[in-house]
Scaffold this motif. Sequence first.
Motif, PDB file in Angstrom:
ATOM      1  N   ALA A 193       0.824  -1.211   0.000  1.00  0.00           N
ATOM      2  CA  ALA A 193       0.000   0.000   0.000  1.00  0.00           C
ATOM      3  C   ALA A 193       0.857   1.260   0.000  1.00  0.00           C
ATOM      4  CB  ALA A 193      -0.952  -0.024   1.194  1.00  0.00           C
ATOM      5  N   GLY A 194       1.989   1.216  -0.704  1.00  0.00           N
ATOM      6  CA  GLY A 194       2.768   2.421  -0.927  1.00  0.00           C
ATOM      7  C   GLY A 194       3.979   2.636  -0.044  1.00  0.00           C
ATOM      8  N   THR A 195       4.100   1.873   1.054  1.00  0.00           N
ATOM      9  CA  THR A 195       5.305   1.941   1.893  1.00  0.00           C
ATOM     10  C   THR A 195       5.615   0.533   2.400  1.00  0.00           C
ATOM     11  OG1 THR A 195       4.349   2.186   4.111  1.00  0.00           O
ATOM     12  CG2 THR A 195       4.529   4.201   2.781  1.00  0.00           C
ATOM     13  N   LYS A 196       6.764   0.369   3.026  1.00  0.00           N
ATOM     14  CA  LYS A 196       7.162  -0.930   3.564  1.00  0.00           C
ATOM     15  C   LYS A 196       6.401  -1.280   4.840  1.00  0.00           C
ATOM     16  CE  LYS A 196      11.822  -0.511   1.745  1.00  0.00           C
ATOM     17  NZ  LYS A 196      13.257  -0.473   2.073  1.00  0.00           N
ATOM     18  N   HIS A 197       5.563  -0.382   5.322  1.00  0.00           N
ATOM     19  CA  HIS A 197       4.816  -0.597   6.563  1.00  0.00           C
ATOM     20  C   HIS A 197       3.329  -0.858   6.346  1.00  0.00           C
ATOM     21  CE1 HIS A 197       8.354   1.562   8.142  1.00  0.00           C
ATOM     22  NE2 HIS A 197       8.122   0.871   9.234  1.00  0.00           N
ATOM     23  N   ARG A 198       2.883  -0.909   5.094  1.00  0.00           N
ATOM     24  CA  ARG A 198       1.434  -0.975   4.856  1.00  0.00           C
ATOM     25  C   ARG A 198       1.078  -1.985   3.768  1.00  0.00           C
ATOM     26  NH1 ARG A 198       1.485   5.029   3.869  1.00  0.00           N
ATOM     27  NH2 ARG A 198       0.824   4.303   1.833  1.00  0.00           N
ATOM     28  N   MET A 199      -0.090  -2.601   3.966  1.00  0.00           N
ATOM     29  CA  MET A 199      -0.640  -3.525   2.979  1.00  0.00           C
ATOM     30  C   MET A 199      -2.152  -3.411   3.023  1.00  0.00           C
ATOM     31  SD  MET A 199       1.758  -6.898   3.371  1.00  0.00           S
ATOM     32  CE  MET A 199       1.457  -7.421   1.672  1.00  0.00           C
ATOM     33  N   PHE A 200      -2.804  -3.999   2.025  1.00  0.00           N
ATOM     34  CA  PHE A 200      -4.261  -4.059   2.043  1.00  0.00           C
ATOM     35  C   PHE A 200      -4.727  -5.389   1.462  1.00  0.00           C
ATOM     36  CE2 PHE A 200      -3.496  -2.586  -2.222  1.00  0.00           C
ATOM     37  CZ  PHE A 200      -4.563  -3.037  -2.989  1.00  0.00           C
ATOM     38  N   PRO A 201      -5.876  -5.892   1.963  1.00  0.00           N
ATOM     39  CA  PRO A 201      -6.419  -7.139   1.432  1.00  0.00           C
ATOM     40  C   PRO A 201      -7.254  -6.865   0.191  1.00  0.00           C
ATOM     41  CG  PRO A 201      -7.765  -6.391   3.268  1.00  0.00           C
ATOM     42  CD  PRO A 201      -6.616  -5.409   3.126  1.00  0.00           C
ATOM     43  N   THR A 202      -7.167  -7.778  -0.751  1.00  0.00           N
ATOM     44  CA  THR A 202      -7.911  -7.658  -2.002  1.00  0.00           C
ATOM     45  C   THR A 202      -8.144  -9.070  -2.530  1.00  0.00           C
ATOM     46  OG1 THR A 202      -7.941  -6.527  -4.163  1.00  0.00           O
ATOM     47  CG2 THR A 202      -5.802  -7.324  -3.405  1.00  0.00           C
TER      48      THR A 202
END
Length: 156
Positions: A128-137
């Motif tokens: 999600a744009g940084t090494k600290h973030r993600m999102f489920p899809t």
Amino acid sequence: MTNAVDDFSAHLRRLGATGEVVEFETEVPTAAAAAELLGCEVGAIGNSLVFDVGEEPLLIITSGAHRVDTRHVSRTLGLGRIRRATPEFVLAATGQPVGGVGPVGHPEPIRTLVDRHLENYPTVWAGAGTKHRMFPTSFGELLRITGGTAIDVSAG
């Protein structure tokens, strides 16, 4: 004032994506690190890898369980030489750092390929744009929000 999480989340909402961005206290720059933190199979991690094809970016979202076979992808699509992009090229093309590139949210649209193997997982976790973030899809949602093409990224 908005922050990068809000901006990325707003971008996902504009695209009609259903997942919410999750921010972690530690970096998740690899599929293995992300899978361990999320408690899922490494194959359910959608790695956003940027390649250089004649100085044009190519984004390949691959399962964390696969390595991209650039010769196979090149032959399959009739492309020229596909090279791993430099960190500087990635940042310029995506506005996001290596290890945190998301499938969307780039300054300009990028030709995108999505590993068919990700279809095996009901939930796919993407950067999600940084090494600290993600999102489920999901595989289908990744194809839709990226305008991507499903492909087998490895010959085997």
